[in-house]
Design an enzyme around this catalytic site. Structure first.
Site, PDB file in Angstrom:
ATOM      1  N   TYR A 109      -6.251  -5.708  10.648  1.00  0.00           N
ATOM      2  CA  TYR A 109      -4.702  -4.995  10.815  1.00  0.00           C
ATOM      3  C   TYR A 109      -4.186  -5.968   9.248  1.00  0.00           C
ATOM      4  O   TYR A 109      -4.109  -6.802   9.152  1.00  0.00           O
ATOM      5  CB  TYR A 109      -3.779  -4.960  11.519  1.00  0.00           C
ATOM      6  CG  TYR A 109      -3.114  -4.666  12.006  1.00  0.00           C
ATOM      7  CD1 TYR A 109      -2.459  -3.297  11.188  1.00  0.00           C
ATOM      8  CD2 TYR A 109      -1.543  -5.730  12.357  1.00  0.00           C
ATOM      9  CE1 TYR A 109      -0.908  -3.123  11.286  1.00  0.00           C
ATOM     10  CE2 TYR A 109      -0.308  -5.530  11.732  1.00  0.00           C
ATOM     11  CZ  TYR A 109      -0.487  -3.770  11.735  1.00  0.00           C
ATOM     12  OH  TYR A 109       1.239  -3.759  12.071  1.00  0.00           O
ATOM     13  N   ASP A 151      -6.814  -0.875  10.775  1.00  0.00           N
ATOM     14  CA  ASP A 151      -6.061  -0.356  10.060  1.00  0.00           C
ATOM     15  C   ASP A 151      -6.014  -0.957   8.661  1.00  0.00           C
ATOM     16  O   ASP A 151      -5.239  -2.348   8.484  1.00  0.00           O
ATOM     17  CB  ASP A 151      -4.750  -0.274  10.923  1.00  0.00           C
ATOM     18  CG  ASP A 151      -2.605   0.019  10.048  1.00  0.00           C
ATOM     19  OD1 ASP A 151      -3.425   0.327   9.235  1.00  0.00           O
ATOM     20  OD2 ASP A 151      -2.009   0.262  10.398  1.00  0.00           O
ATOM     21  N   ASN A 153      -3.899   0.090   6.445  1.00  0.00           N
ATOM     22  CA  ASN A 153      -2.490   1.051   5.446  1.00  0.00           C
ATOM     23  C   ASN A 153      -2.911   1.194   3.784  1.00  0.00           C
ATOM     24  O   ASN A 153      -2.107   1.296   3.168  1.00  0.00           O
ATOM     25  CB  ASN A 153      -1.469  -0.282   5.607  1.00  0.00           C
ATOM     26  CG  ASN A 153      -1.011  -0.965   6.895  1.00  0.00           C
ATOM     27  OD1 ASN A 153      -0.111   1.084   7.437  1.00  0.00           O
ATOM     28  ND2 ASN A 153      -1.094  -1.532   7.571  1.00  0.00           N
ATOM     29  N   HIS A 255      -0.961   6.275  15.688  1.00  0.00           N
ATOM     30  CA  HIS A 255      -2.070   6.605  14.613  1.00  0.00           C
ATOM     31  C   HIS A 255      -2.775   6.935  15.880  1.00  0.00           C
ATOM     32  O   HIS A 255      -3.104   7.375  17.060  1.00  0.00           O
ATOM     33  CB  HIS A 255      -2.861   5.301  14.706  1.00  0.00           C
ATOM     34  CG  HIS A 255      -2.078   4.614  13.210  1.00  0.00           C
ATOM     35  ND1 HIS A 255      -2.299   4.017  12.005  1.00  0.00           N
ATOM     36  CD2 HIS A 255      -1.234   2.951  13.504  1.00  0.00           C
ATOM     37  CE1 HIS A 255      -1.828   3.700  11.803  1.00  0.00           C
ATOM     38  NE2 HIS A 255      -0.023   2.867  11.580  1.00  0.00           N
TER      39      HIS A 255
END
Length: 264
Positions: A109, A151, A153, A255
Site C-alpha cells: 500500500y 494500491d 496510488n 476501490h
C-alpha cells in the site's frame, strides 16, 4: 491454475460483508487487501476461515494503513519491508506453495502523497517519492518469480484517468510520479499485467472518489491499483479482470478488486 486478487478495502472489519460476497462470487485462491485499518489481533480471521481462507499473513497497525494476504492455498510469510521508513504497516510478502519453490507475492500500500505535488510544500509527497525509491532499490535485487500487487496510488497512462490534461497537476497522475513509477518498473523489468490484458488506450479504472455521488454516470475514475509480475510469471497469466460492480455494493470501498489467473 491459481487466481490472485487485490483490493484496497478501506477497513476490513467495516466491509467484511462485501469481502465475503466477493470471495463467494469470484472465489480467488488468494486475496491481497490494503488499508485494513486494524491491528493484527483485531483482524477477522474467523470470518475468513469460515469462507475457506485459512492461511493468512497480516501486517496491521492501529486505525490506519495495514495489509493482509488471505489464501486457500498454503503460504509462508516471506518479508515485511518498511519502505516508508517510519514503521507504518504498508507491506507484507508471502511465498505460495513450498518453501524455496513457490511464487513470491508482495502486497503493498503506497502512500497517497497528500494534495500538493511539491516536496517542499507537502512532506507527504516527498515521502511517497522516497517510498518508490526504496522499492526501486529492492526491485533491482529481485531474483525470483515475483508478483507485486496493491494500491500504488499512481495512474501512469493517459488512458488510466478520466481526463489526462485536467489531472496532470493532481497527485497520482503528475509527470514526476509517472517517471518515478517507471524507474521502479525498469529496475526489475516488471510487466504491468492489467495493461497486458486490457490494452491501452482502453478505459481501465479501479478507483472513484466518494465525493462523486453518481460515480458510474460521472465516471471520473483512475487506475490506482496494479498487479505487476516478473516477465516469466507474467507470460503465464491467462486472464485478468476487474469487478466494477463492487463500487456499488452496500458500504463500498472507493476501490474495486482486480483478479489475475495464472497457469502455473
Amino acid at each position: 491454475m491459481i487466481s490472485i486478487a487485490t483490493w484496497n478495502i478501506n477497513s476490513v472489519r467495516l466491509r467484511m460483508p462485501i469481502v465475503a460476497r466477493f470471495l463467494q462470487e469470484e472465489a480467488p485462491d488468494v486475496l491481497c487487501l490494503q488499508e485494513i485499518k486494524c491491528q493484527e489481533h483485531q483482524f477477522p480471521y474467523e470470518a475468513f476461515a469460515e469462507l475457506g481462507y485459512t492461511h493468512t499473513a497480516v501486517h496491521g497497525q492501529k486505525g490506519y494503513h495495514g495489509v493482509a494476504t488471505v489464501s486457500r492455498v498454503p503460504l509462508t510469510e516471506f518479508s515485511r519491508h518498511d519502505w516508508q521508513d517510519n514503521g507504518e504497516a504498508r507491506h507484507v510478502g508471502v511465498e505460495l506453495g513450498g518453501a524455496g519453490k513457490g511464487m513470491i507475492l508482495e502486497n503493498v500500500y503506497i502512500p497517497a502523497g497528500g494534495d500538493e505535488p511539491d516536496r517542499e510544500k507537502n512532506p507527504k509527497f516527498g515521502q511517497k517519492l522516497d517510498f518508490f525509491e526504496r522499492m526501486t532499490r529492492w526491485a533491482d535485487k529481485v531474483d525470483r518469480p515475483t508478483l507485486i500487487v496493491g494500491d500504488f496510488n499512481v495512474a501512469p497512462l493517459e488512458s488510466d484517468v478520466w481526463n489526462h490534461k485536467q489531472l496532470l497537476k493532481v497527485v497520482s497522475h503528475t509527470p514526476i510520479e509517472v517517471e518515478t513509477l517507471q524507474r521502479f518498473k525498469d529496475a526489475h523489468g516488471w510487466t504491468d499485467i492489467g495493461r497486458e490484458h486490457i490494452r491501452d488506450p482502453e478505459r481501465y479504472y479501479s478507483w472513484w472518489s466518494y465525493r462523486s455521488k453518481d460515480w458510474r454516470e460521472n465516471d471520473r475514475g483512475r487506475r490506482l491499483d496494479h498487479m505487476w509480475a516478473s516477465p516469466d510469471l507474467a507470460a503465464q497469466s491467462t486472464r485478468h479482470w476487474l469487478l466494477e460492480d463492487a463500487r456499488s455494493w452496500e458500504k463500498p470501498s472507493d476501490h474495486i478488486p482486480l483478479i489475475t489467473e495464472f497457469d502455473l
